[in-house]
Design a protein around this motif. Structure first.
Motif, PDB file in Angstrom:
ATOM      1  N   GLU A   1      -2.844  14.323   9.157  1.00 54.96           N
ATOM      2  CA  GLU A   1      -3.538  15.511   9.657  1.00 54.96           C
ATOM      3  C   GLU A   1      -5.054  15.358   9.617  1.00 54.96           C
ATOM      4  O   GLU A   1      -5.780  16.273  10.012  1.00 54.96           O
ATOM      5  CB  GLU A   1      -3.138  16.733   8.817  1.00 54.96           C
ATOM      6  N   LEU A   2      -5.549  14.216   9.127  1.00 59.94           N
ATOM      7  CA  LEU A   2      -6.988  13.991   8.993  1.00 59.94           C
ATOM      8  C   LEU A   2      -7.449  12.910   9.976  1.00 59.94           C
ATOM      9  O   LEU A   2      -6.622  12.170  10.527  1.00 59.94           O
ATOM     10  CB  LEU A   2      -7.318  13.571   7.552  1.00 59.94           C
ATOM     11  N   PRO A   3      -8.767  12.790  10.193  1.00 60.96           N
ATOM     12  CA  PRO A   3      -9.272  11.739  11.093  1.00 60.96           C
ATOM     13  C   PRO A   3      -8.912  10.337  10.596  1.00 60.96           C
ATOM     14  O   PRO A   3      -8.702  10.119   9.407  1.00 60.96           O
ATOM     15  CB  PRO A   3     -10.787  11.967  11.078  1.00 60.96           C
ATOM     16  N   TRP A   4      -8.900   9.382  11.540  1.00 60.61           N
ATOM     17  CA  TRP A   4      -8.641   7.971  11.247  1.00 60.61           C
ATOM     18  C   TRP A   4      -7.339   7.813  10.465  1.00 60.61           C
ATOM     19  O   TRP A   4      -7.264   7.069   9.477  1.00 60.61           O
ATOM     20  CB  TRP A   4      -9.795   7.356  10.465  1.00 60.61           C
ATOM     21  N   ALA A   5      -6.318   8.522  10.906  1.00 57.92           N
ATOM     22  CA  ALA A   5      -5.064   8.582  10.149  1.00 57.92           C
ATOM     23  C   ALA A   5      -4.486   7.200   9.824  1.00 57.92           C
ATOM     24  O   ALA A   5      -4.179   6.919   8.657  1.00 57.92           O
ATOM     25  CB  ALA A   5      -4.045   9.436  10.889  1.00 57.92           C
ATOM     26  N   PRO A   6      -4.314   6.304  10.814  1.00 55.86           N
ATOM     27  CA  PRO A   6      -3.707   5.006  10.476  1.00 55.86           C
ATOM     28  C   PRO A   6      -4.512   4.219   9.438  1.00 55.86           C
ATOM     29  O   PRO A   6      -3.932   3.614   8.519  1.00 55.86           O
ATOM     30  CB  PRO A   6      -3.666   4.269  11.827  1.00 55.86           C
ATOM     31  N   LEU A   7      -5.848   4.219   9.578  1.00 58.42           N
ATOM     32  CA  LEU A   7      -6.682   3.481   8.630  1.00 58.42           C
ATOM     33  C   LEU A   7      -6.541   4.054   7.228  1.00 58.42           C
ATOM     34  O   LEU A   7      -6.356   3.305   6.251  1.00 58.42           O
ATOM     35  CB  LEU A   7      -8.140   3.524   9.073  1.00 58.42           C
ATOM     36  N   MET A   8      -6.607   5.374   7.108  1.00 56.81           N
ATOM     37  CA  MET A   8      -6.555   5.997   5.786  1.00 56.81           C
ATOM     38  C   MET A   8      -5.157   5.869   5.175  1.00 56.81           C
ATOM     39  O   MET A   8      -5.023   5.714   3.958  1.00 56.81           O
ATOM     40  CB  MET A   8      -6.963   7.464   5.883  1.00 56.81           C
ATOM     41  N   GLN A   9      -4.130   5.915   6.004  1.00 54.20           N
ATOM     42  CA  GLN A   9      -2.789   5.694   5.476  1.00 54.20           C
ATOM     43  C   GLN A   9      -2.641   4.267   4.953  1.00 54.20           C
ATOM     44  O   GLN A   9      -2.015   4.029   3.919  1.00 54.20           O
ATOM     45  CB  GLN A   9      -1.746   5.979   6.556  1.00 54.20           C
ATOM     46  N   GLY A  10      -3.251   3.326   5.659  1.00 54.16           N
ATOM     47  CA  GLY A  10      -3.219   1.933   5.206  1.00 54.16           C
ATOM     48  C   GLY A  10      -3.953   1.754   3.887  1.00 54.16           C
ATOM     49  O   GLY A  10      -3.474   1.044   2.987  1.00 54.16           O
ATOM     50  N   ILE A  11      -5.123   2.388   3.756  1.00 50.92           N
ATOM     51  CA  ILE A  11      -5.875   2.303   2.498  1.00 50.92           C
ATOM     52  C   ILE A  11      -5.083   2.951   1.368  1.00 50.92           C
ATOM     53  O   ILE A  11      -5.056   2.440   0.237  1.00 50.92           O
ATOM     54  CB  ILE A  11      -7.261   2.966   2.665  1.00 50.92           C
ATOM     55  N   ALA A  12      -4.427   4.078   1.676  1.00 47.66           N
ATOM     56  CA  ALA A  12      -3.620   4.749   0.654  1.00 47.66           C
ATOM     57  C   ALA A  12      -2.491   3.843   0.176  1.00 47.66           C
ATOM     58  O   ALA A  12      -2.192   3.783  -1.027  1.00 47.66           O
ATOM     59  CB  ALA A  12      -3.058   6.062   1.199  1.00 47.66           C
ATOM     60  N   VAL A  13      -1.851   3.135   1.112  1.00 46.64           N
ATOM     61  CA  VAL A  13      -0.800   2.190   0.736  1.00 46.64           C
ATOM     62  C   VAL A  13      -1.354   1.124  -0.205  1.00 46.64           C
ATOM     63  O   VAL A  13      -0.740   0.783  -1.227  1.00 46.64           O
ATOM     64  CB  VAL A  13      -0.189   1.535   1.994  1.00 46.64           C
TER      65      VAL A  13
END
Length: 554
Positions: free
Chosen positions: A419-431
């Protein structure tokens, strides 16, 4: 066993090492062969503990917190956890980073969104409607009650006891050393070894379950990013990667491996926090941080002593409602980690004073936890729809995150970043952050288990340290591969039951510390010479106070 240890090139107490390794193997085999009946048996045990002794867990953690505050504020707060002229080995920043990464970083990544949303959509307190402002305030308060001061109290009490008796008296690096004032030389016998074996088993199984949960969260993230099937093979591959990273860190040791991973991870976590603050509802979140302080402080006394006593139509049955599945389970689960986290915290806290240790271990991680939940929790509820008016205005878009949490808790963080900007990048960083956090917990646990087996802070042979790191990964992998979900559920029930005796052990650390503090030669300004260990013997009360301390190896 001594000859076998020598042939294998190990530097351990053979009894502790081989019995711990053997029991781990037998236990896992039993879980794999019959996970459902064993899980059912331990589920019954857990149900009995929760129903009949849940009040004991809740009261106990409050007693521990009160004792820690007393110890820090009393004249004993000046005592240095090490030789008189010792000073801290790590800077405050590195110290906090290792506390955070080794202790609760994994929990915040897993529950930072999931727990507030869970309580928001299913309010635990009576009379509160879901998705209301009142439900949101209670959700934040309850999440902080579970993961701030009280969780760190469970880690801080054994940490203080280990730091005092091990760092100050040069006793073996073992859980049993804490009980020298009560057991004296019997800590070197069967009783002491049984205590240490129980601590090792609790650590191994606790970390194994956490690795299993971590692999499920990483798998959920990769599935959200790349559309991969979140299946057993993916989780096994993730476990293998996490174990490899942990083993490399174990080989590097505490000062290089764990410290480096901890500093990297705390930096990435803070970056993630700032990203959410900036790209989310910044003004709303800044106000939320301030208000969350007030919510936590005002609700803490009520929540800390809440026993769910009015649950159900027939209160005479002693049955528990929501709290039995959450708070009591949290404390029983967390206390199984306390020997591992406590020894780890004691190791990195050598040279600090009692006052510095208590307030540092309690307040610094709790403050970070409060800010974390204030930002992630409030933003998640805002994105999900905060209040009836907001949810009506959002239409079909309301409830996306709560639906994801209801479907799968590991998906919560990734549904949030969607739901936030740059979703794929931030999901990757979270992983990546989740993976490093779980690897850090694994390598920290392996180093601590190695210390428990050897009785010394000096790193054992590489093969010895690697054995425990690989064992943790293999336990989790075997359960996932052969026993499936039932194996992990069974192990969770086992750990809850094991939590009761460990909880009692931690309780007994209070009289041990009181007796140790009482023997110190202290006035209100200075700290004199430490008492000799022989003074703890009731038959040696007339010995010279400044006699040299008893130093022995197990």
């Amino acid at each position: 066993m001594n000859d076998l240890a020598k042939r294998l090139g190990l530097r351990v107490d053979p009894t502790i090492f081989f019995v711990s390794a053997g029991l781990s193997l037998v236990f896992v085999l039993l879980l794999v062969i019959a996970p459902v009946p064993i899980g059912a048996a331990f589920a019954d045990g857990r149900a009995w503990i929760v129903t009949n002794l849940g009040w004991f867990f809740i009261l106990g953690v409050n007693v521990w917190l009160g004792f820690l505050i007393y110890a820090a504020m009393s004249r004993h707060g000046h005592i240095r956890l090490g030789p008189k002229n010792s000073r801290p080995e790590y800077t405050n920043l590195s110290w906090f980073a290792m506390l955070f990464a080794g202790g609760i970083g994994t929990v915040l990544m897993f529950w930072g969104v999931a727990e507030p949303i869970s309580h928001y959509q299913n309010p635990p307190l009576p009379g509160v409607e879901p998705f209301t402002f009142e439900a949101a305030q209670d959700a934040i308060s309850i999440s902080l009650y579970h993961l701030a001061l009280h969780t760190w109290t469970i880690f801080a009490l054994p940490g203080l006891a280990f730091a005092y008796f091990i760092n100050r008296y040069d006793l073996p690096v073992r859980v049993s050393s804490v009980f020298y004032p009560l057991l004296r030389d019997r800590i070197y016998g069967p009783i002491g070894k049984a205590i240490d074996i129980a601590a090792i088993l609790g650590t191994l199984f606790g970390v194994a379950v956490s690795l299993g949960l971590g692999s499920s969260q990483v798998a959920a993230g990769l599935s959200a990013l790349f559309g991969w099937n979140d299946d057993t093979m993916l989780r096994l591959a993730i476990l293998g990667a996490l174990t490899l990273v942990a083993v490399l860190s174990i080989v590097a040791g505490l000062d290089k491996g764990v410290k480096l991973l901890s500093n990297i991870n705390i930096g990435m976590a803070v970056g993630l926090l700032i990203f959410v603050l900036i790209t989310g509802s910044t003004l709303f979140l800044l106000r939320g941080i301030v208000e969350t302080f007030g919510l936590y402080l005002s609700n803490l006394p009520r929540l800390a002593f809440w026993n769910d006593m009015l649950h159900g139509d027939d209160m005479g049955t002693g049955s528990w409602g929501w709290q039995g599945d959450w708070t009591v389970f949290y404390w029983a689960w967390t206390v199984t980690w306390s020997p591992f986290i406590g020894l780890f915290v004691a190791r990195i806290s050598r040279g600090r004073t009692v006052r510095e240790f208590v307030f540092g271990v309690l307040l610094a991680p709790s403050l970070f936890t409060l800010i974390w939940f204030a930002i992630f929790g409030w933003q998640a509820m805002a994105l999900d729809g905060l209040g009836d008016n907001a949810r009506t205005a959002m239409g079909p878009g309301a409830g996306a995150i709560s639906a994801a949490v209801a479907e799968s808790v590991p998906l919560a963080m990734f549904a949030f970043f969607a739901e936030l900007p740059w979703a794929p990048l931030m999901q990757g960083i979270a992983v990546l952050i989740v993976a490093i956090f779980f690897a850090t917990s694994s390598d920290s646990a392996s180093l601590v288990v190695d210390m428990l087996c050897s009785g010394t802070e000096k790193p054992g042979p590489v093969r010895q340290r690697v054995f425990w790191g690989v064992s943790e990964g293999l336990i989790a992998a075997t359960l996932i591969l052969l026993a499936g979900e039932a194996g992990l559920v069974a192990l969770q029930q086992v750990i809850t039951v094991v939590g009761l005796p460990i909880f009692v052990l931690v309780f007994m650390m209070i009289p041990a510390l009181i007796r140790g503090f009482a023997a110190e030669d202290i006035d209100h300004i200075t700290i004199g010479k430490r008492p000799a260990l022989s003074e703890f013997d009731d038959q040696s009360e007339d010995k010279v106070p400044d006699a040299p301390p008893l130093m022995r190896d197990a």
